[in-house]
Design a protein around this motif. Structure first.
Motif, PDB file in Angstrom:
ATOM      1  N   MET A   1     -36.150  -3.996 -19.668  1.00  0.00           N
ATOM      2  CA  MET A   1     -34.759  -4.395 -19.741  1.00  0.00           C
ATOM      3  C   MET A   1     -33.869  -3.209 -19.402  1.00  0.00           C
ATOM      4  N   GLU A   2     -32.851  -3.461 -18.649  1.00  0.00           N
ATOM      5  CA  GLU A   2     -31.879  -2.436 -18.285  1.00  0.00           C
ATOM      6  C   GLU A   2     -30.515  -2.891 -18.776  1.00  0.00           C
ATOM      7  N   LEU A   3     -29.760  -1.978 -19.351  1.00  0.00           N
ATOM      8  CA  LEU A   3     -28.415  -2.289 -19.841  1.00  0.00           C
ATOM      9  C   LEU A   3     -27.407  -1.502 -19.020  1.00  0.00           C
ATOM     10  N   LYS A   4     -26.474  -2.213 -18.426  1.00  0.00           N
ATOM     11  CA  LYS A   4     -25.440  -1.582 -17.607  1.00  0.00           C
ATOM     12  C   LYS A   4     -24.102  -1.759 -18.322  1.00  0.00           C
ATOM     13  N   LEU A   5     -23.418  -0.657 -18.592  1.00  0.00           N
ATOM     14  CA  LEU A   5     -22.109  -0.694 -19.231  1.00  0.00           C
ATOM     15  C   LEU A   5     -21.038  -0.404 -18.196  1.00  0.00           C
ATOM     16  N   THR A   6     -20.061  -1.295 -18.109  1.00  0.00           N
ATOM     17  CA  THR A   6     -18.967  -1.146 -17.156  1.00  0.00           C
ATOM     18  C   THR A   6     -17.650  -1.111 -17.923  1.00  0.00           C
ATOM     19  N   TYR A   7     -16.880  -0.056 -17.720  1.00  0.00           N
ATOM     20  CA  TYR A   7     -15.575   0.073 -18.367  1.00  0.00           C
ATOM     21  C   TYR A   7     -14.491  -0.341 -17.383  1.00  0.00           C
ATOM     22  N   LEU A   8     -13.644  -1.258 -17.792  1.00  0.00           N
ATOM     23  CA  LEU A   8     -12.491  -1.592 -16.969  1.00  0.00           C
ATOM     24  C   LEU A   8     -11.424  -0.514 -17.138  1.00  0.00           C
ATOM     25  N   LYS A   9     -10.475  -0.481 -16.233  1.00  0.00           N
ATOM     26  CA  LYS A   9      -9.464   0.575 -16.190  1.00  0.00           C
ATOM     27  C   LYS A   9      -8.672   0.681 -17.495  1.00  0.00           C
ATOM     28  N   LYS A  10      -8.301  -0.457 -18.065  1.00  0.00           N
ATOM     29  CA  LYS A  10      -7.509  -0.468 -19.294  1.00  0.00           C
ATOM     30  C   LYS A  10      -8.273   0.168 -20.461  1.00  0.00           C
ATOM     31  N   ALA A  11      -9.568  -0.132 -20.566  1.00  0.00           N
ATOM     32  CA  ALA A  11     -10.392   0.440 -21.627  1.00  0.00           C
ATOM     33  C   ALA A  11     -10.575   1.941 -21.427  1.00  0.00           C
ATOM     34  N   LYS A  12     -10.813   2.345 -20.194  1.00  0.00           N
ATOM     35  CA  LYS A  12     -10.999   3.759 -19.882  1.00  0.00           C
ATOM     36  C   LYS A  12      -9.743   4.573 -20.206  1.00  0.00           C
ATOM     37  N   ARG A  13      -8.587   3.999 -19.904  1.00  0.00           N
ATOM     38  CA  ARG A  13      -7.321   4.664 -20.178  1.00  0.00           C
ATOM     39  C   ARG A  13      -7.116   4.860 -21.680  1.00  0.00           C
ATOM     40  N   PHE A  14      -7.481   3.851 -22.504  1.00  0.00           N
ATOM     41  CA  PHE A  14      -7.348   3.969 -23.954  1.00  0.00           C
ATOM     42  C   PHE A  14      -8.244   5.080 -24.489  1.00  0.00           C
ATOM     43  N   ILE A  15      -9.466   5.164 -23.986  1.00  0.00           N
ATOM     44  CA  ILE A  15     -10.395   6.213 -24.423  1.00  0.00           C
ATOM     45  C   ILE A  15      -9.840   7.590 -24.102  1.00  0.00           C
ATOM     46  N   ASP A  16      -9.336   7.770 -22.894  1.00  0.00           N
ATOM     47  CA  ASP A  16      -8.789   9.066 -22.490  1.00  0.00           C
ATOM     48  C   ASP A  16      -7.550   9.431 -23.293  1.00  0.00           C
ATOM     49  N   LYS A  17      -6.699   8.456 -23.543  1.00  0.00           N
ATOM     50  CA  LYS A  17      -5.439   8.694 -24.236  1.00  0.00           C
ATOM     51  C   LYS A  17      -5.644   9.050 -25.712  1.00  0.00           C
ATOM     52  N   ASN A  18      -6.648   8.450 -26.349  1.00  0.00           N
ATOM     53  CA  ASN A  18      -6.859   8.628 -27.785  1.00  0.00           C
ATOM     54  C   ASN A  18      -8.012   9.550 -28.137  1.00  0.00           C
ATOM     55  N   PHE A  19      -8.547  10.249 -27.148  1.00  0.00           N
ATOM     56  CA  PHE A  19      -9.596  11.246 -27.349  1.00  0.00           C
ATOM     57  C   PHE A  19     -10.791  10.681 -28.114  1.00  0.00           C
ATOM     58  N   ILE A  20     -11.226   9.488 -27.729  1.00  0.00           N
ATOM     59  CA  ILE A  20     -12.407   8.864 -28.315  1.00  0.00           C
ATOM     60  C   ILE A  20     -13.587   9.189 -27.408  1.00  0.00           C
ATOM     61  N   LYS A  21     -14.717   9.506 -28.024  1.00  0.00           N
ATOM     62  CA  LYS A  21     -15.901   9.827 -27.232  1.00  0.00           C
ATOM     63  C   LYS A  21     -16.483   8.541 -26.654  1.00  0.00           C
ATOM     64  N   GLU A  22     -16.755   8.571 -25.372  1.00  0.00           N
ATOM     65  CA  GLU A  22     -17.336   7.407 -24.698  1.00  0.00           C
ATOM     66  C   GLU A  22     -18.728   7.099 -25.246  1.00  0.00           C
ATOM     67  N   SER A  23     -19.421   8.116 -25.725  1.00  0.00           N
ATOM     68  CA  SER A  23     -20.761   7.905 -26.286  1.00  0.00           C
ATOM     69  C   SER A  23     -20.705   7.063 -27.563  1.00  0.00           C
ATOM     70  N   GLU A  24     -19.619   7.201 -28.357  1.00  0.00           N
ATOM     71  CA  GLU A  24     -19.454   6.377 -29.557  1.00  0.00           C
ATOM     72  C   GLU A  24     -19.281   4.906 -29.179  1.00  0.00           C
ATOM     73  N   ILE A  25     -18.468   4.657 -28.164  1.00  0.00           N
ATOM     74  CA  ILE A  25     -18.246   3.292 -27.697  1.00  0.00           C
ATOM     75  C   ILE A  25     -19.542   2.722 -27.130  1.00  0.00           C
ATOM     76  N   ASP A  26     -20.264   3.540 -26.370  1.00  0.00           N
ATOM     77  CA  ASP A  26     -21.544   3.102 -25.801  1.00  0.00           C
ATOM     78  C   ASP A  26     -22.509   2.659 -26.900  1.00  0.00           C
ATOM     79  N   SER A  27     -22.618   3.457 -27.967  1.00  0.00           N
ATOM     80  CA  SER A  27     -23.561   3.114 -29.038  1.00  0.00           C
ATOM     81  C   SER A  27     -23.148   1.820 -29.749  1.00  0.00           C
TER      82      SER A  27
END
Length: 91
Positions: A1-27
């Protein structure tokens, strides 16, 4: 099984703006997929959404909400992170 995670622009912008680690969201997304697709008991708060968001899943972590859509193929499971925001702004 392969899992592919795709972030849309709006989600990516929120992560960058609020200094949230992408690895936390991934988990969190990986746990949600395990719980939803494979029925593995994971300690995560998920809910199937209704109305215009039907077919999407909400992940709750503190004051943050993550909206994902799981597209299930035979070998590849794709989780699209559509939106991340605080609980008052997400819906």
């Amino acid at each position: 099984m392969e899992l592919k995670l795709t972030y849309l622009k709006k989600a990516k912008r929120f992560i960058d703006k609020n200094f949230i680690k992408e690895s936390e969201i991934d988990s969190l997304v990986i746990k949600a997929v395990k719980k939803k697709v494979f029925n593995i008991d994971e300690n995560i708060d998920i809910k199937d959404l209704k109305g215009i968001l039907k077919g999407k899943i909400r992940i709750r972590k503190g004051k943050i909400r993550i909206i994902i859509e799981i597209i299930n193929n035979e070998v590849i499971i794709e989780a699209i992170i559509e939106n991340i925001d605080f609980r008052g702004n997400i819906y």
